[in-house]
Structure formats: C-alpha cells, structure tokens
Design a protein around this motif. Structure first.
Motif, PDB file in Angstrom:
ATOM      1  N   GLY A  81       0.787  -1.225   0.000  1.00 52.50           N
ATOM      2  CA  GLY A  81       0.000   0.000   0.000  1.00 52.50           C
ATOM      3  C   GLY A  81       0.814   1.267   0.000  1.00 52.50           C
ATOM      4  O   GLY A  81       0.260   2.356  -0.047  1.00 52.50           O
ATOM      5  N   SER A  82       2.161   1.201   0.003  1.00 53.81           N
ATOM      6  CA  SER A  82       2.962   2.420   0.068  1.00 53.81           C
ATOM      7  C   SER A  82       3.158   3.061  -1.289  1.00 53.81           C
ATOM      8  O   SER A  82       3.549   4.206  -1.371  1.00 53.81           O
ATOM      9  CB  SER A  82       4.331   2.101   0.682  1.00 53.81           C
ATOM     10  N   GLU A  83       2.928   2.329  -2.395  1.00 59.28           N
ATOM     11  CA  GLU A  83       3.159   2.907  -3.713  1.00 59.28           C
ATOM     12  C   GLU A  83       2.202   4.056  -3.997  1.00 59.28           C
ATOM     13  O   GLU A  83       2.567   5.068  -4.604  1.00 59.28           O
ATOM     14  CB  GLU A  83       2.992   1.835  -4.800  1.00 59.28           C
ATOM     15  N   ALA A  84       0.980   3.916  -3.581  1.00 57.60           N
ATOM     16  CA  ALA A  84       0.006   4.937  -3.910  1.00 57.60           C
ATOM     17  C   ALA A  84       0.316   6.240  -3.242  1.00 57.60           C
ATOM     18  O   ALA A  84       0.056   7.298  -3.771  1.00 57.60           O
ATOM     19  CB  ALA A  84      -1.393   4.440  -3.525  1.00 57.60           C
ATOM     20  N   ALA A  85       0.943   6.171  -2.075  1.00 57.05           N
ATOM     21  CA  ALA A  85       1.237   7.397  -1.355  1.00 57.05           C
ATOM     22  C   ALA A  85       2.511   8.062  -1.815  1.00 57.05           C
ATOM     23  O   ALA A  85       2.821   9.168  -1.389  1.00 57.05           O
ATOM     24  CB  ALA A  85       1.323   7.099   0.145  1.00 57.05           C
ATOM     25  N   SER A  86       3.246   7.394  -2.663  1.00 56.00           N
ATOM     26  CA  SER A  86       4.542   7.941  -3.055  1.00 56.00           C
ATOM     27  C   SER A  86       4.458   8.828  -4.274  1.00 56.00           C
ATOM     28  O   SER A  86       5.474   9.262  -4.780  1.00 56.00           O
ATOM     29  CB  SER A  86       5.526   6.789  -3.318  1.00 56.00           C
ATOM     30  N   GLY A  87       3.296   9.095  -4.787  1.00 51.19           N
ATOM     31  CA  GLY A  87       3.167   9.967  -5.945  1.00 51.19           C
ATOM     32  C   GLY A  87       3.284   9.184  -7.240  1.00 51.19           C
ATOM     33  O   GLY A  87       2.954   7.996  -7.312  1.00 51.19           O
ATOM     34  N   ASP A  88       3.758   9.871  -8.290  1.00 53.95           N
ATOM     35  CA  ASP A  88       3.874   9.274  -9.617  1.00 53.95           C
ATOM     36  C   ASP A  88       5.339   8.919  -9.854  1.00 53.95           C
ATOM     37  O   ASP A  88       6.161   9.797 -10.144  1.00 53.95           O
ATOM     38  CB  ASP A  88       3.377  10.268 -10.661  1.00 53.95           C
ATOM     39  N   PRO A  89       5.723   7.633  -9.754  1.00 47.55           N
ATOM     40  CA  PRO A  89       7.136   7.273  -9.949  1.00 47.55           C
ATOM     41  C   PRO A  89       7.627   7.580 -11.363  1.00 47.55           C
ATOM     42  O   PRO A  89       8.777   7.957 -11.543  1.00 47.55           O
ATOM     43  CB  PRO A  89       7.166   5.771  -9.665  1.00 47.55           C
ATOM     44  N   ALA A  90       6.767   7.418 -12.368  1.00 47.77           N
ATOM     45  CA  ALA A  90       7.195   7.680 -13.740  1.00 47.77           C
ATOM     46  C   ALA A  90       7.529   9.155 -13.942  1.00 47.77           C
ATOM     47  O   ALA A  90       8.527   9.507 -14.593  1.00 47.77           O
ATOM     48  CB  ALA A  90       6.107   7.235 -14.719  1.00 47.77           C
ATOM     49  N   ALA A  91       6.694  10.051 -13.377  1.00 47.70           N
ATOM     50  CA  ALA A  91       6.988  11.483 -13.480  1.00 47.70           C
ATOM     51  C   ALA A  91       8.274  11.832 -12.747  1.00 47.70           C
ATOM     52  O   ALA A  91       9.042  12.708 -13.186  1.00 47.70           O
ATOM     53  CB  ALA A  91       5.814  12.289 -12.928  1.00 47.70           C
ATOM     54  N   ASP A  92       8.519  11.150 -11.623  1.00 43.74           N
ATOM     55  CA  ASP A  92       9.762  11.383 -10.889  1.00 43.74           C
ATOM     56  C   ASP A  92      10.971  10.962 -11.720  1.00 43.74           C
ATOM     57  O   ASP A  92      12.010  11.644 -11.735  1.00 43.74           O
ATOM     58  CB  ASP A  92       9.716  10.609  -9.570  1.00 43.74           C
ATOM     59  N   LEU A  93      10.848   9.845 -12.438  1.00 43.09           N
ATOM     60  CA  LEU A  93      11.925   9.418 -13.322  1.00 43.09           C
ATOM     61  C   LEU A  93      12.156  10.433 -14.438  1.00 43.09           C
ATOM     62  O   LEU A  93      13.309  10.743 -14.783  1.00 43.09           O
ATOM     63  CB  LEU A  93      11.610   8.047 -13.922  1.00 43.09           C
ATOM     64  N   ASP A  94      11.073  10.971 -15.010  1.00 43.12           N
ATOM     65  CA  ASP A  94      11.209  11.962 -16.068  1.00 43.12           C
ATOM     66  C   ASP A  94      11.951  13.198 -15.571  1.00 43.12           C
ATOM     67  O   ASP A  94      12.838  13.727 -16.259  1.00 43.12           O
ATOM     68  CB  ASP A  94       9.830  12.360 -16.599  1.00 43.12           C
ATOM     69  N   ARG A  95      11.595  13.656 -14.380  1.00 38.77           N
ATOM     70  CA  ARG A  95      12.233  14.860 -13.846  1.00 38.77           C
ATOM     71  C   ARG A  95      13.723  14.633 -13.596  1.00 38.77           C
ATOM     72  O   ARG A  95      14.566  15.457 -13.967  1.00 38.77           O
ATOM     73  CB  ARG A  95      11.537  15.268 -12.552  1.00 38.77           C
ATOM     74  N   LYS A  96      14.051  13.506 -13.019  1.00 35.24           N
ATOM     75  CA  LYS A  96      15.455  13.237 -12.722  1.00 35.24           C
ATOM     76  C   LYS A  96      16.266  13.026 -13.989  1.00 35.24           C
ATOM     77  O   LYS A  96      17.437  13.426 -14.071  1.00 35.24           O
ATOM     78  CB  LYS A  96      15.559  12.016 -11.811  1.00 35.24           C
ATOM     79  N   ALA A  97      15.675  12.379 -14.991  1.00 41.09           N
ATOM     80  CA  ALA A  97      16.401  12.168 -16.251  1.00 41.09           C
ATOM     81  C   ALA A  97      16.721  13.494 -16.917  1.00 41.09           C
ATOM     82  O   ALA A  97      17.819  13.691 -17.454  1.00 41.09           O
ATOM     83  CB  ALA A  97      15.571  11.285 -17.188  1.00 41.09           C
ATOM     84  N   GLY A  98      15.773  14.438 -16.888  1.00 40.50           N
ATOM     85  CA  GLY A  98      16.046  15.751 -17.455  1.00 40.50           C
ATOM     86  C   GLY A  98      17.140  16.485 -16.710  1.00 40.50           C
ATOM     87  O   GLY A  98      17.993  17.155 -17.324  1.00 40.50           O
ATOM     88  N   ALA A  99      17.140  16.360 -15.374  1.00 45.66           N
ATOM     89  CA  ALA A  99      18.182  17.018 -14.588  1.00 45.66           C
ATOM     90  C   ALA A  99      19.551  16.397 -14.849  1.00 45.66           C
ATOM     91  O   ALA A  99      20.562  17.103 -14.965  1.00 45.66           O
ATOM     92  CB  ALA A  99      17.835  16.932 -13.106  1.00 45.66           C
ATOM     93  N   ILE A 100      19.612  15.074 -14.971  1.00 41.34           N
ATOM     94  CA  ILE A 100      20.884  14.399 -15.237  1.00 41.34           C
ATOM     95  C   ILE A 100      21.424  14.775 -16.608  1.00 41.34           C
ATOM     96  O   ILE A 100      22.630  14.972 -16.794  1.00 41.34           O
ATOM     97  CB  ILE A 100      20.700  12.878 -15.102  1.00 41.34           C
ATOM     98  N   ALA A 101      20.530  14.888 -17.589  1.00 46.28           N
ATOM     99  CA  ALA A 101      20.971  15.270 -18.937  1.00 46.28           C
ATOM    100  C   ALA A 101      21.632  16.638 -18.931  1.00 46.28           C
ATOM    101  O   ALA A 101      22.555  16.909 -19.713  1.00 46.28           O
ATOM    102  CB  ALA A 101      19.795  15.242 -19.902  1.00 46.28           C
ATOM    103  N   GLY A 102      21.185  17.528 -18.059  1.00 42.52           N
ATOM    104  CA  GLY A 102      21.800  18.848 -17.977  1.00 42.52           C
ATOM    105  C   GLY A 102      23.133  18.862 -17.268  1.00 42.52           C
ATOM    106  O   GLY A 102      23.840  19.886 -17.308  1.00 42.52           O
ATOM    107  N   ASP A 103      23.513  17.768 -16.627  1.00 48.22           N
ATOM    108  CA  ASP A 103      24.789  17.700 -15.918  1.00 48.22           C
ATOM    109  C   ASP A 103      25.941  17.235 -16.801  1.00 48.22           C
ATOM    110  O   ASP A 103      27.079  17.158 -16.329  1.00 48.22           O
ATOM    111  CB  ASP A 103      24.673  16.740 -14.720  1.00 48.22           C
ATOM    112  N   VAL A 104      25.680  16.895 -18.047  1.00 47.92           N
ATOM    113  CA  VAL A 104      26.736  16.383 -18.934  1.00 47.92           C
ATOM    114  C   VAL A 104      27.675  17.526 -19.306  1.00 47.92           C
ATOM    115  O   VAL A 104      27.258  18.520 -19.899  1.00 47.92           O
ATOM    116  CB  VAL A 104      26.128  15.759 -20.198  1.00 47.92           C
TER     117      VAL A 104
END
Length: 950
Positions: A81-104
């Motif tokens: 039952g903890s997944e539902a409370a953690s928000g949207d994992p896919a959106a979190d992955l999208d945000r982090k991927a964009g931030a990592i791409a800017g660190d190159v």
C-alpha cells in the motif's frame, strides 16, 4: 609633355611585363604552388579525420553501450500500500532524467534520442508452468522492467501496450516477438509465477497483453536491458554441470511501475546517457576523458547525485578505458602516419627550392645586367617579391580554401599554417636565390658546406641513437618529431654523401666507357659527371628529392610488410593452426565431420583430437596435479602443427608406442608437469578411465590449447589411447594446417549436426512449435543454438579481423597517399632538371647531327646523360631504406598496427623496397624518353641560330 609620354618615360610596370614575357612559367609555378598548398593543408585535416573515425569505430566495436555512462539507483521492496502514497514514480523518473541530462559537461554531447531511463526489477521470478520450455529441466524466469518511451522504439505486432490497470496479484506485460516465440506464448497468455511471496505479498501471475518488435535491436535503447529484445539462454551451475534455462524480460507500462518492486523484491532505477559519437574528436580526447571522469567521480558527479536525491547511486562507464586505449593507439601508429607525410613534405620543399633555383639561374644574366646598370639589391629583391607574390599568393590561397572545403574538420589552424609555410617557401625561393647569385662570392664556401654536412650527419647519428634507446613513439601524449624524422635525416645524410660521390662515380663510369668503342656513352656520362660548363645547375636538390622519395616509400613498405607478417604470426598463435573447430556446449564434433572437413579446399594436414580439461595426474609423492589439460592427438599431424607455430616442436618418434598392452603410453608434458612427474609411469584419470602415462619429452606449449599452449598440458598419441579405451567416443577438437575459410566449416557443422542442436532443447522446440506462428522462429533459434555449440576459428579469418581496424586502414591509406605525392614531386624534380637543360641539349644534338649523329644515337646520348642521376638516387634510396630496418627497426612497436601483442622490431623487406626502386627508375626513364621525343622534333635550323647562347 603629355601624360602618355611621361608614363612611357617612367618605365613599364615590372610585374605585368614579366608575366607577359613568361606566361607559361607563371602558370606552371601557380599550378605547382596550388597543388602543394592543397596537399599541405589537406594533410592535417586527413590526419584528424582518420583519427576521429578510428576513435568512433573503436567505441562502436565495443558494443552499443560503450559510448555511454550508466547511472543506477537501487530501491528496496516497498511495503504494501505504500506505492500509492509515493506519488507518480514515472513522473519522478522523467524529472530526474532531465536534470541528469543537464549535468553532462562539454565536450560530451548526448545523442539525439536523449537519455534512456526506466526502472528494472532486482530479481526475476520463476515460471513453473509445465507448458513452458525447460532446456535443462529448470523453469524459465521472467523479470520486469519499465522503459520510458518504449512504444516509440518498437512496433506493436499483436495486442496492446500494458496499462497497469489490473487487479492485485496480476501484472500486465508486453513481450518481444522473439521472446514469445521462444517461450511459446502469445498475446492473451497468462504466465503463472507460483504462490504469493510471504515477504512481499506480491502478485502471482503476469498477463501478456501485447507483442512488439524492436526497431533496432542493436541500439543503445534496447541493449541496456538484458533479455528484453529476445530471451536469453542462461546457465546455473549445479554441482559440476552448467544447467541451461531461459531468462526473459517483460515490459510494464507507466501505471504498472508502482508494482514493479513487489514482483521483483525491489527495483533499480537506471539512467543511460548515450553520447553522440559524431561529437568525439581525437584532438579533444583529453578534454573528453576529463569530462567522463568528472561524471564518474568529480564535480559533475556531485551535481548528478544532488539531482537524484537518493543515496547509493553508481556511475559506471567503459569510456575511460577506451579513451586510454585510443590515446595509446594513436601514439603507436604515429610513426607511420607521420613518416610518410613528412617525407612527402620534405620532397615538396626540395622541389619548390629546385624550381626557384632553376628560375633564378635562368635569369642570372638579367639580374647581373640590372645590378650593372645601378639597380640596388633591395630594389631587385622587392621587384622579384612582387612578381612571385602575384603568382604564388592567389594559388596558395585557392589550394588552402579547396582543402578546407573538401575535408571538413573541427580544426583549421594546422592546415592554414602548413599551407602558409608552403606559400612562403614558394614566394621567397626565387628572390632569395637571386639575391645569393647576385652577391659577390665569399671565400670559404667549401668549408661552410662541409661544416653543414657534418652537422646533419651528427644530428642523424643522435636521432638514430635516441630511436634505439627510447623508441619511435615517445612516452608523452605526442610524438617526438626528432624521432619521427629519423628516416628523413637518414635520407638527407645519404643525399649529401651521394652528392659528394656522384661526380666521382659517374666520372669513373665515363672513363670506363671511354675505353670502349663509340663516343656516345662516354660523351653522355662525361656530361653527366661535370654538368653544364656554362651554368652551375643545382645537383643536391634533385638527388635529395629522389632519395627522400625512395627512402620514405621503402621504409613505409618495410613497416607494412613487417605488419602483415606479424599479423599472420599473431593469427597463427591465436588459433594454433590453419583452422580450429572445437565443441563448446556440445559433447563432441558431429559424426563424419573430420573426414568431410579434411576434403575442404585449402586444408592441409588435418586431424581430430580429444581434449580433457582438469584431468588429475598422480605424482611420485602420491599427490595429484588436478588441473592438467590432456590432449589426445595424432603425433605426426601434431608435429606439423607445432612446426608451423614454431612452438612445442618435437620428434613424432617420441610418442611411438611399443604395442604391449600393459606398457605406459608415452606423453609430452609441459616443463612444470614433467618436473613433478619424473620419468616413471604415472596414472592419469580421463573420463574414459585411468591410464598409465610416461613422460617421453618436454614441450614448451601446444597449439591445441588456446593457440599457444597452457601452463599445464600433456599430449598423448591417439592410437595407443584408442586401443586402451575403445569407447573413448567422438573427438571434440579438429585441427588442420593450410589456409581454410571459416564459412565452409560452419556450413558443414550446420549440415552434419541437426540432431545435436535439437537435442539440447527438445522441450523448447516442442513448446515453441505448439504456439501459433512460432514454428519458424523456433527453428531459427534451434539452428542458431546448433551453430553456437561449436567454436570455429581460422587463421585467415583471424588475420582479417586483426586487419579490420580502421586505425590501421587510415594509417596505411595515408601513408600510400603520401608516397604517391612524394613520388610525383620527385619525378617533377627530374622533369625540372631535364627542362632546364633541354635548350642546351637540343642545340648540342643539332650540332652533332650535322656531324652525322643518328637519331637513335642522340636518344642514347641523352639517356646516358640524364639517367645516371635518378638511377644512382633510386639505388641509394633503396639502400638507405634497407638500412633503416636494422637501424630503426628494433625500436618500432607494431602492436597497434597488427592489432595484437607482438615483439617490437622490423624485418628487412627486400622485395617491397626493390619494387619501389624499380618503379621510380621506370617512371624516370619514361620521363626522360618523353622529353627526348619532344625535343627531337625541333629543326636543326631552329637550334643553330647565329649568336644563340644556350
């Protein structure tokens, strides 16, 4: 006084008048400068393009993931039952991927598709359904992964993409078409994962809602996740046996990402940063290496970890090792890529100086007359500079621009500087030579020349000593120019010595010819020995151009010939024979393979063999040597293989058996095994039983084990072993001498081993055949597995693989291009010398023809006068090139050009050098003959004009 009258008294413009007087000479000079400037500007750009292509190909050859950086962050299995409370994992992955791409950091640049990211389950689940294939009796395993934008890189062939809207205990997945064919499932099938895990409360089944076909299976997008594009045949070790089973990975949708960790006892977020290989440049390799190091453990890594916001992230990449290898290879091939261009550049400078010297000599009388009439040296020099600048500067600029356009690269400074140097040499050659001719001769010129020649000889000796002490390639990032220029210094010294000896040698030949009947040979050689009596034509520059061209070509041909021989040797060492076929996962070679393979084209002596890994052998103390590799092989054929390899050579009579049933079998052992066993009979345990062996000889290696021999080996004769163990079975190794092709061997294996391939996975074949539309794919997989059951290696194929390196091709292509340019400039030097002497020679022929000289005798006279110089220069250049092998060879490392570790050194290559010498002699002879044919058409009355001084 009118204005036209005043202008006429002021004198005609010097430059315009001179260009109108000799337009042909001006055009030829411009053409020469244009070609030379183009080659000078193109050389650095060709080097850059070749190095860039080799760097990118090196990264590509190591797989689609070699040019990327991987970032992984692990997650533990979430509570119920903890997944539902953690928000949207896919959106979190999208945000982090964009931030990592800017660190190159620069100069790295992400590929057009951007980062590849998602989340993968930590552990796969077994699928105990009895209808699924079990190659080794073990059920297949299914792992789950979420891969962002997977639908944009694949085509749906059945069903739909998973949405994640499924009841608890149930997961929607999409499988690749190849995976579905292997497992024998279709869209709509349900894969049972067994009872729920008490520790995770995970679901127990996965529904295959869709099948897809990847657009590019070998791309970085699909290669980052194992067993996703196709199922993998994995193995697990049970006891002493490797048991195979199928591993597969299924795709879940964005909505199914929260349940990923529950299925797999945790998940791992991954971010793949594929870099644009087109942005990798060899000249910026240090900057790219620093950027990757910063991402792995540096300032960029600190920013990356902060963007992730999760501890325990790991950043890995193979790029640092590849960059180090690329830098080492560039330094190692630099001698070949530098010697050829440097030789061509030296010949081009010699030709430019020769053209300037001949032009100044032709106008020596004019310049003396100007000086006699009161012209100052500065005034004459300025007028000549203006005259050459009008001709040379536009041609040099056009050649430079053409090189910049034809060969686009990121750097242009080196090209412009090289072309500028050529243009300055061409522009200043005539004025400086004319200035030297107009100056009063100073005493001591011979001593100054001797001192200069001794200085060149000393520099050559120092360069040779440095090459033999340190090697051609220096230990730094670049190449020692002195060491790379050692062959050129050697050629320059040879040219200076030849310039001293040339008159003596030709004079001796003239005296010998004078004792023979006929005056044509004597007259031609005498003129060649003393030159023109009225004009001092330059003699060192033509000799230098010819000798440099032959030396450069001969030295490079020696290097390439040594590389080809070393590559053949390395291929033979790697294979151990002309061809080698070994059973990998199969128990033995197919029935009848040895007999059929021995009849293939190119096969020499061939034999089948048995190999036993980790066979225990008893020692005198009662202990066992447990890791001995035993090879049972025909001793006569094995001796031939050892002779070809040059390792482990022995007399086949050592393995002769006395024929008695109880006598020990003679054996050849490696030195360490022979030392421990001694000369008494010992027991060796093979799979067929125990055998008494006696060490009859010691060999330092065997071609049957990894090409060069293992550390602990023993060779037994096949005949005696087969008599003692009639049930030894089919052999698992086949060796042959000769030069066989690999494809016929693979086709023969495929034709003779259908049962072996099918026997490794009968359950898989039957299950796949029962699935709709999966029969053809299963058959292809079965055939592929059958091919993978055997290892086929040939010396020819291995040599081709070693030679397929683009860095080697670039170096060789650049070298031969440089040799062609050097040869062209050298022939131009011959032609310039002939053209300068043509008027005087034509007048001489005309006078001699009035005395009864026949046309054929005139041709012989000109050949006797003009050919000694190129002939002597070509022979001397060949000798210098041959001497370069023993002088410079021990320090030349050929490993990068060969593609495998080989001993350093060059071998003397007589044939390639001889071909270079004969080619230059033939072309020089044709050039002289063509000039004679043209000059011979002139009329006698035209040449014998009264008062004409030639």
């Amino acid at each position: 006084m009118s204005e036209p009258r005043a202008r006429s008294l002021a004198g005609a413009p010097w430059v315009r008048t001179r260009l109108r007087t000799a337009p042909t000479a001006a055009l030829l000079t411009a053409a020469l400068v244009f070609v030379t400037a183009f080659l000078a500007a193109a050389l650095p750009r060709a080097l850059d393009r070749g190095a860039d292509q080799a760097l990118r190909e090196l990264v590509r050859r190591h797989g689609p993931l070699a040019g990327s950086v991987s970032v992984t962050v692990g997650r533990f299995a979430p509570a119920a039952g903890s997944e539902a409370a953690s928000g949207d994992p896919a959106a979190d992955l999208d945000r982090k991927a964009g931030a990592i791409a800017g660190d190159v950091p620069a100069p790295l640049r992400l590929a057009a598709g951007g980062p590849v990211y998602g989340s993968a389950g930590r552990f796969p689940r077994e699928l105990p359904d009895g209808g699924l294939p079990r190659p080794g009796g073990l059920p297949p395993k299914l792992g789950l992964v979420y891969l962002n934008a997977a639908a944009g890189h694949a085509r749906l062939v059945a069903g739909r993409w998973p949405t994640g809207a499924a009841p608890r205990g149930h997961v929607e997945v999409a499988l690749s078409e190849a995976t579905a064919a292997t497992l024998g499932v279709r869209a709509g099938s349900t894969l049972n994962a067994g009872a729920p895990g008490a520790e995770t409360g995970a679901g127990v089944s996965a529904e295959v809602v869709g099948l897809y076909r990847p657009d590019q299976v070998d791309s970085a997008f699909w290669a980052g996740t194992p067993c996703l594009a196709a199922a993998c045949l994995s193995t697990v070790r049970i006891g002493f046996e490797a048991v195979p089973f199928w591993s597969a990975t299924g795709l879940v949708g964005r909505d199914g990402l929260p349940g990923l960790g529950a299925w797999s006892a945790g998940s791992t977020d991954f971010y793949q940063l594929p870099f644009d290989l087109a942005a990798l440049h060899a000249d910026r390799l240090p900057a790219a290496r620093s950027a990757v190091a910063s991402l792995i453990a540096g300032p960029a890594n600190t920013r990356l970890v902060a963007d992730l916001g999760q501890p325990g992230s790991q950043v890995t990449s193979t790029l640092p090792q590849l960059f180090d290898e690329a830098a080492h290879r560039q330094t190692a091939v630099a001698p070949l890529t530098e010697v050829g261009p440097a030789g061509a550049a030296a010949v081009a400078v010699a030709v430019l100086c020769l053209a300037a010297a001949l032009a100044a000599e032709r106008r020596a009388g004019e310049l003396r007359l100007l000086r006699a009439r009161g012209a100052s040296r500065a005034g004459v020099l300025g007028r000549l500079l203006g005259e050459t600048a009008v001709t040379v500067l536009p041609a040099g600029l056009a050649g430079t621009l053409l090189a910049l356009v034809v060969l686009p690269t990121g750097r242009w400074v080196a090209s412009v500087l090289a072309a500028l140097a050529v243009t300055l040499v061409a522009a200043l050659g005539l004025p400086l030579r004319a200035l030297a001719l107009s100056a009063a001769p100073r005493p001591g010129g011979g001593r100054r020349r001797l001192v200069a020649e001794l200085a060149v000889a000393a520099a050559t000796a120092g360069a040779l000593a440095a090459v033999r002490r340190r090697g051609v390639a220096s230990g730094g990032d670049g190449v020692d120019l002195l060491l790379v220029g050692a062959p050129l210094l050697l050629a320059l010294t040879g040219a200076l010595v030849l310039a001293r000896l040339h008159p003596v040698l030709i004079g001796w030949a003239a005296r010998r010819a004078g004792r023979r009947p006929g005056l044509v040979g004597f007259l031609g050689l005498a003129r060649a020995a003393r030159g023109d009596g009225r004009h001092q034509r330059p003699s060192v520059l033509p000799l230098l151009a010819l000798l440099l061209a032959v030396t450069t070509a001969g030295f490079g041909a020696t290097v390439l010939d040594s590389v080809a021989a070393a590559r053949e040797r390395a291929a033979l060492t790697a294979v151990g024979a002309g061809a080698r076929v070994a059973a990998v996962s199969a128990a033995a070679l197919p029935e009848g393979f040895a007999t059929a393979a021995a009849r293939l084209p190119g096969a020499g002596a061939a034999t089948a063999a048995w190999t036993f890994d980790a066979a225990p052998v008893g020692t005198p103390g009662g202990a066992l040597i447990s890791d001995v590799t035993v090879i049972v092989i025909d001793p006569v054929v094995y001796a031939a293989l050892a002779r070809d390899l040059g390792q482990g050579v022995f007399d086949p009579a050592l393995l002769a058996d006395d024929g008695r049933a109880g006598s020990p079998v003679p054996a050849l052992a490696s030195p360490d095994v022979a030392e421990r066993l001694g000369g008494a009979p010992r027991a060796a345990r093979l799979r067929s039983g125990e055998l008494q062996v006696r060490v009859a000889g010691v060999v330092d290696g065997t071609p049957a084990v990894n090409g060069a021999g293992g550390s602990k080996t023993m060779v037994l004769p096949a005949g005696p072993v087969a008599r003692r163990f009639p049930g030894i079975g089919r052999p698992n190794l086949w060796l042959a001498t000769g030069r066989l092709a690999a494809d016929p061997l693979r086709e023969l294996l495929q034709r003779l081993s259908p049962a072996d391939a099918a026997a490794t996975g009968p359950a898989r074949a039957s299950a796949a055949a029962s699935a709709s539309g999966a029969g053809s794919a299963s058959g292809a997989a079965s055939r592929q597995q059958g091919r993978d059951s055997y290892s086929v290696r040939t010396k020819a194929e291995t040599a081709e693989e070693l030679a397929a390196d683009p860095l080697q091709h670039t170096a060789a292509r650049l070298f031969w291009t440089s040799v062609a340019a050097a040869g062209g400039f050298a022939l131009l030097a011959v032609l310039l010398t002939l053209v300068r002497a043509a008027p005087e020679r034509a007048a001489l022929l005309a006078r001699l023809r009035t005395m009864g000289l026949r046309p054929r005798q005139g041709l012989a006279l000109i050949l006797a006068e003009a050919l000694p110089q190129p002939l002597v220069a070509a022979l001397a250049g060949g000798l210098v090139a041959l001497s370069a092998a023993p002088l410079l060879g021990p320090a030349v490392d050929l490993a990068a050009l060969v593609g495998a570790p080989v001993p350093a050194g060059l071998r003397t290559a007589w044939l390639p050098v001889l071909l270079q010498v004969l080619a230059l002699v033939a072309v020089a002879t044709a050039t002289v003959a063509a000039e004679v044919a043209v000059s011979g058409r002139r009329q006698i009355t035209t040449e014998l004009r009264a008062g004409d001084v030639r």
